[in-house]
Design an enzyme around this catalytic site. Structure first.
Site, PDB file in Angstrom:
ATOM      1  N   HIS A   1       0.868  -1.172   0.000  1.00  0.00           N
ATOM      2  CA  HIS A   1       0.000   0.000   0.000  1.00  0.00           C
ATOM      3  C   HIS A   1       0.904   1.220   0.000  1.00  0.00           C
ATOM      4  CE1 HIS A   1      -3.674   2.330   0.891  1.00  0.00           C
ATOM      5  NE2 HIS A   1      -2.785   3.167   1.385  1.00  0.00           N
ATOM      6  N   CYS A   2       0.785   2.049  -1.019  1.00  0.00           N
ATOM      7  CA  CYS A   2       1.687   3.187  -1.142  1.00  0.00           C
ATOM      8  C   CYS A   2       0.969   4.476  -0.757  1.00  0.00           C
ATOM      9  CB  CYS A   2       2.182   3.290  -2.582  1.00  0.00           C
ATOM     10  SG  CYS A   2       3.426   4.563  -2.811  1.00  0.00           S
ATOM     11  N   PRO A   3       1.331   5.105   0.359  1.00  0.00           N
ATOM     12  CA  PRO A   3       0.669   6.354   0.723  1.00  0.00           C
ATOM     13  C   PRO A   3       1.014   7.496  -0.226  1.00  0.00           C
ATOM     14  CG  PRO A   3       2.420   5.829   2.282  1.00  0.00           C
ATOM     15  CD  PRO A   3       2.326   4.686   1.352  1.00  0.00           C
TER      16      PRO A   3
ATOM     17  N   GLY B   1      -1.445   7.171  -2.707  1.00  0.00           N
ATOM     18  CA  GLY B   1      -2.776   7.115  -2.114  1.00  0.00           C
ATOM     19  C   GLY B   1      -3.602   5.921  -2.543  1.00  0.00           C
TER      20      GLY B   1
END
Lengths: 383, 145
Positions: A168-170, A173
């Site tokens: 999950h890449c912040p 997003g």
């Protein structure tokens, strides 16, 4: 055929999807809930490029070559296109099992486990599958009520099972999974090239004009992190591994099996990941869900209007289906409708007005240590 | 039209006895393939050969959709050069094959499964996880046997 359906409210399926995603543009855009860091990414990229175009390009275009701003613009547009593509697309979310499917799987599990003596914990729900002559364990997801396909993982931030889950890449997003991994890779690659480009010409500018080198310093740090990330993902692609598998050490170590998905050929691995088929989204976000209409005057006409495939049910009481004991009351009345939501609009790109369904039940799922392990690992915000 | 009419009659009048879910077959990796094992619930309704034929055809169609070859590479490279904006205009190869699959399932339902009181659901509506087969109660006498 008179229009006898009285329901007017049109709901699209994305409004009723479980999970913690946010949707925009009427279901066309799908992102995670926290978007703050994504806006930061966008700001940094646009801001840096704006500074470059404003302060460095005029001098460089005149004194060196007008091709410099042109190449920079092309690269910048590509970077933004890839970023938006990564952030806005469905990473490969698996829809949750409908009640009948969930029950069917539960029955299979119980049959496989046999009788568990009272007081003892039932064995973990695992299915062994042989892939390319290696045994791979498929875990059961208590939230989605499915056995996860190989390489899929449950993202606790988005609360979805994602196929070929990478991480999950912040910064973008969104989750990075089967459907958007290549866009993510091209984003990091093109961003590296853009940063190197800007960095080099900023240095040239500093050397030629002896101006302030603050800009160059910022570029330097950005450069190493982005280029490092690109290098890491290039390594993963050449081995056909995901970040998730790399972190967990799924295929490394003496006692572990070898990666059964790798073609053992770097070119083939790269081709599969980057130039493979464009997988469609199996989450039908823009399909229509109609609120149930009351007392249609002409049941046969209503039935005939459904058209293509299944599901005309003006008289729900005629339907009988095996009702699982732990289902919610509204579903007992019409489990069949929930289960066989037809989506004519999936294949045609035009909405069909006669879809009926009830929203799926939101069961709070018990979390077991197994699930938590995955959740804990998914929480790591690693690039 | 008569076949469609009977299909709708079936759905209106028949009650659902059970549902069977044909699971995915992962022995060749993550490509979309379904198990051809014949479920025991269907033994009284349909031939084993017929069922296996249907599932095998579906598997072949999905294999065609996911084939890594010249066409998929060309499509990938062309799309990359246009920053994937080309997908806003044209349909991908996979989507084309999905349409073929939908048509095939419709045709199988009309010709083979509905007369036997069964209904296949397109796997795309279950996230490509299962092929759901709905078994209707066999009320009518002499249907499709």
């Amino acid at each position: 055929m008179s229009a006898v359906m009285v329901a007017k409210k049109v709901t699209r399926k994305w409004e009723k999807l479980p999970g913690k995603n946010t949707f925009c543009c009427d279901g066309r855009v799908m992102m995670a809930r926290q978007k703050g860091v994504f806006y930061l990414t966008l700001f940094l990229i646009v801001g840096t490029c704006a500074l470059f175009f404003a302060f460095e390009c005029p001098y460089l275009a005149i004194n060196l070559s007008p091709a410099i701003p042109v190449v920079a613009v092309v690269l910048f547009l590509f970077v933004v296109a890839m970023l938006l593509r990564t952030s806005f697309s469905d990473p490969g979310v698996l829809p949750r099992a409908l009640p009948e499917e969930a029950t069917f799987i539960e029955m299979e599990i119980e049959a496989a486990n046999g009788n568990v003596p009272a007081g003892q914990r039932p064995p973990p729900r695992i299915r062994n599958v042989q892939i390319n002559s290696q045994i791979v364990k498929l875990k059961y997801c208590y939230t989605c009520k499915i056995f996860r396909p190989p390489r899929a993982s449950h993202c606790s931030i988005c609360d979805n099972c994602v196929e070929r889950f990478d991480h999950h890449c912040p910064w973008v997003g969104n989750c990075v999974g089967k459907r958007n991994y290549r866009y993510f890779y091209l984003f990091t690659l093109s961003l590296s090239l853009l940063t190197i480009f800007i960095f080099s010409f900023a240095i040239v500018h500093v050397v030629m004009r002896s101006v302030d080198s603050g800009f160059v310093v910022v570029c330097f740090f950005t450069l190493w992190s982005v280029v490092g990330l690109t290098g890491f993902h290039t390594y993963l692609i050449s081995l056909n591994q995901t970040t998730n598998e790399d972190i967990k050490g799924s295929w490394s170590g003496k006692n572990r099996i070898q990666n059964p998905y790798s073609h053992r050929n770097i070119m083939k691995n790269c081709c599969e990941v980057l130039c493979g088929p464009a997988y469609p989204s199996v989450l039908d976000r823009r399909g229509l869900m109609l609120e149930r209409s009351l007392h249609p005057a002409n049941p046969t006409a209503a039935a005939a209007q459904v058209g293509k495939n299944n599901n005309a049910e003006p008289q729900p009481t005629e339907r009988k289906a095996p009702c699982p004991p732990d289902e919610h009351a509204p579903d007992d009345a019409n489990p069949n409708v929930t289960a066989s939501t037809e989506d004519v609009s999936y294949n045609e790109k035009s909405p069909s007005p006669n879809q009926e369904t009830l929203p799926p039940p939101q069961d709070p799922s018990p979390s077991l240590p197994e699930d938590n392990t995955d959740a804990a690992l998914d929480k790591e915000k690693v690039h | 039209m008569a076949e469609t009419h009977s299909l709708q009659d079936l759905r209106q009048q028949a009650a659902i006895a059970a549902k069977v879910f044909i699971q995915r077959d992962y022995t060749n990796g993550t490509v979309c393939q379904f198990q051809t094992k014949f479920p025991s619930e269907l033994e009284t309704r349909i031939d084993k050969q017929q069922f296996e034929e249907t599932v095998r055809t579906l598997n072949n169609l999905y294999a065609e959709a996911e084939k890594l070859g010249g066409q998929s590479y060309l499509e990938g490279c062309l799309a990359c050069l246009t920053a994937y904006t080309i997908f806003l205009c044209i349909e991908t190869h996979y989507e084309k094959v999905l349409k073929k699959i939908a048509k095939y399932i419709q045709e199988q339902n009309d010709k083979i499964y509905a007369p036997r009181g069964l209904l296949l659901t397109d796997p795309i509506e279950r996230g490509l996880r299962v092929v759901e087969i709905t078994i209707f109660e066999d009320r009518s006498t002499g249907s499709g046997r």
